[in-house]
Design an enzyme around this catalytic site. Structure first.
Site, mmCIF file in Angstrom:
data_model
loop_
_atom_site.group_PDB
_atom_site.id
_atom_site.type_symbol
_atom_site.label_atom_id
_atom_site.label_comp_id
_atom_site.label_asym_id
_atom_site.label_seq_id
_atom_site.Cartn_x
_atom_site.Cartn_y
_atom_site.Cartn_z
ATOM 1 N N ASN A 17 0.805 -1.224 0.000
ATOM 2 C CA ASN A 17 0.000 0.000 0.000
ATOM 3 C C ASN A 17 0.834 1.270 0.000
ATOM 4 O O ASN A 17 1.967 1.290 0.494
ATOM 5 C CB ASN A 17 -0.872 0.059 1.267
ATOM 6 C CG ASN A 17 -1.603 -1.220 1.531
ATOM 7 O OD1 ASN A 17 -1.138 -2.050 2.289
ATOM 8 N ND2 ASN A 17 -2.752 -1.384 0.916
ATOM 9 N N ASP A 60 -6.760 -0.183 2.154
ATOM 10 C CA ASP A 60 -5.855 -1.295 2.468
ATOM 11 C C ASP A 60 -6.019 -2.444 1.483
ATOM 12 O O ASP A 60 -6.062 -3.607 1.860
ATOM 13 C CB ASP A 60 -6.099 -1.782 3.905
ATOM 14 C CG ASP A 60 -4.934 -2.625 4.431
ATOM 15 O OD1 ASP A 60 -3.867 -2.641 3.793
ATOM 16 O OD2 ASP A 60 -5.103 -3.290 5.475
ATOM 17 N N ASN A 143 -6.777 -12.337 0.722
ATOM 18 C CA ASN A 143 -5.574 -11.846 1.390
ATOM 19 C C ASN A 143 -4.400 -12.702 0.949
ATOM 20 O O ASN A 143 -4.373 -13.154 -0.188
ATOM 21 C CB ASN A 143 -5.777 -11.843 2.915
ATOM 22 C CG ASN A 143 -5.011 -10.715 3.588
ATOM 23 O OD1 ASN A 143 -3.870 -10.428 3.234
ATOM 24 N ND2 ASN A 143 -5.623 -10.064 4.554
ATOM 25 N N TRP A 144 -3.457 -12.975 1.853
ATOM 26 C CA TRP A 144 -2.223 -13.659 1.478
ATOM 27 C C TRP A 144 -2.418 -15.158 1.256
ATOM 28 O O TRP A 144 -1.491 -15.849 0.831
ATOM 29 C CB TRP A 144 -1.162 -13.440 2.556
ATOM 30 C CG TRP A 144 -1.623 -13.786 3.947
ATOM 31 C CD1 TRP A 144 -2.146 -12.923 4.876
ATOM 32 C CD2 TRP A 144 -1.622 -15.079 4.569
ATOM 33 N NE1 TRP A 144 -2.473 -13.596 6.024
ATOM 34 C CE2 TRP A 144 -2.147 -14.922 5.878
ATOM 35 C CE3 TRP A 144 -1.212 -16.349 4.157
ATOM 36 C CZ2 TRP A 144 -2.292 -15.988 6.751
ATOM 37 C CZ3 TRP A 144 -1.356 -17.410 5.041
ATOM 38 C CH2 TRP A 144 -1.887 -17.218 6.320
#
Length: 328
Positions: A17, A60, A143-144
């Site tokens: 970000n 985010d 997400n990851w």
């Protein structure tokens, strides 16, 4: 996590970000090369191309989700492809040699995008940036947690979520945690839903999905598991209830599941040792290696047997490989 194409000698990475993360007014513009997928020459470090999934991010929505490389036909032509399900709720398909955008499509509801620019990148709505009085935000993302692609089904699999939150701008001194992380704001989670999606790489259409509630005591999907698909026509992942599950990758139907005593937050992996195939999963701080009985291969269990309803898993034995103790 990045990846590498030895034929093209290119490294592919997703970037994080801009900062402050939520306070976008102090950093106008697209904020290159944040929240981007970049292709870098492995010998020189030169930037070959970039694609920005989230220009001027204020929620985010980094682009650090694992990109998957595969060769396949797209619109009747063989292509070297890169696919990413991004944290902003869009599925992107790129030509990994040139960076050309081939497909940009939402994989869930959102209220922050005004459409796509000519490069296929989302256009953020200024009115959905965090405000001192708060803004209602709806989004879908991931997400990851590692996704997976199955060339036999042509489907891209990702653990994702749909959520609502109110996001605010704050003075750094008002929130010690936000100040230390240079957020410039905060959010109040309202509701979220976890889901496993199977996405058609050619169209972005959702071929099947499995919904599940968030974990106990959570208002937001904060953890998830990676996904493994195998040549034996199986999909392994963890769900939000903490179960390790084996699914039919074509339909999403349950074949087997077991609760291993904790949360699965890593990615299942498989390997062969002495002619036996193992499945390795991380459960909290314990690694489990699962093995099939030789006389009754799991892949041969017919769907009609409803293995998912059995309390005792078909895996006949497992080993707990605990972390070694630190030497003093």
């Amino acid at each position: 996590t990045g990846t590498y194409d030895p034929e093209l000698n290119l490294l592919y990475w997703g970037t994080g970000n801009p900062h402050p993360v939520l306070a976008g007014r102090v950093r106008p513009g697209a904020n290159l090369y944040t929240c981007s997928i970049v292709a870098i020459n492995a010998d020189t470090g030169k930037l070959i191309w970039y694609f920005q999934p989230s220009p001027h991010d204020t929620q985010d929505r980094d682009a650090t989700e694992t990109p998957i490389l595969f060769d396949a036909d797209f619109q009747g032509r063989p292509r070297k492809l890169l696919a990413q399900a991004s944290r902003n709720g869009y599925f992107f398909l790129l030509d990994r040699a040139t960076g050309e955008n081939l497909l940009s499509t939402r994989f869930g509801p959102e209220n922050w995008s005004a459409g796509l620019n000519k490069r296929g990148e989302p256009i953020p709505k200024p009115e959905k940036e965090p405000q001192p009085a708060g803004v209602l935000f709806e989004g879908t993302g991931t997400n990851w947690w590692a996704p997976s692609f199955d060339p036999d089904t042509g489907l891209f699999y990702v653990n994702a979520y749909h959520h609502f939150a109110v996001t605010y701008l704050t003075r750094n001194g008002e929130d010690e945690a936000s100040a230390s992380d240079h957020q410039g704001g905060a959010d109040t989670p309202l509701w979220s839903q976890a889901m496993l999606l199977a996405i058609d790489y050619k169209t972005g259409a959702i071929r099947w999905r499995r919904d599940s509630p968030v974990g106990p005591g959570e208002a937001f999907v904060s953890v998830g598991a990676g996904i493994l698909t195998t040549a034996g026509h199986l999909l392994f992942t963890g769900d939000n209830a903490g179960d390790l599950v084996a699914l039919d990758p074509a339909t999403g139907g349950s074949l087997w599941h077991v609760f291993a005593g904790g949360r699965l937050t890593g990615c299942p992996m498989t390997y062969e040792l002495n002619g036996q195939q193992y499945l390795l999963t991380a459960v909290d701080s314990v690694l489990y290696a699962w093995v099939l009985p030789r006389e009754a291969p799991f892949a041969a269990v017919p769907p009609s047997s409803h293995v998912s309803d059995l309390e005792t898993p078909e895996f006949s034995e497992f080993f707990q490989l605990r972390r070694p103790q630190k030497r003093r």
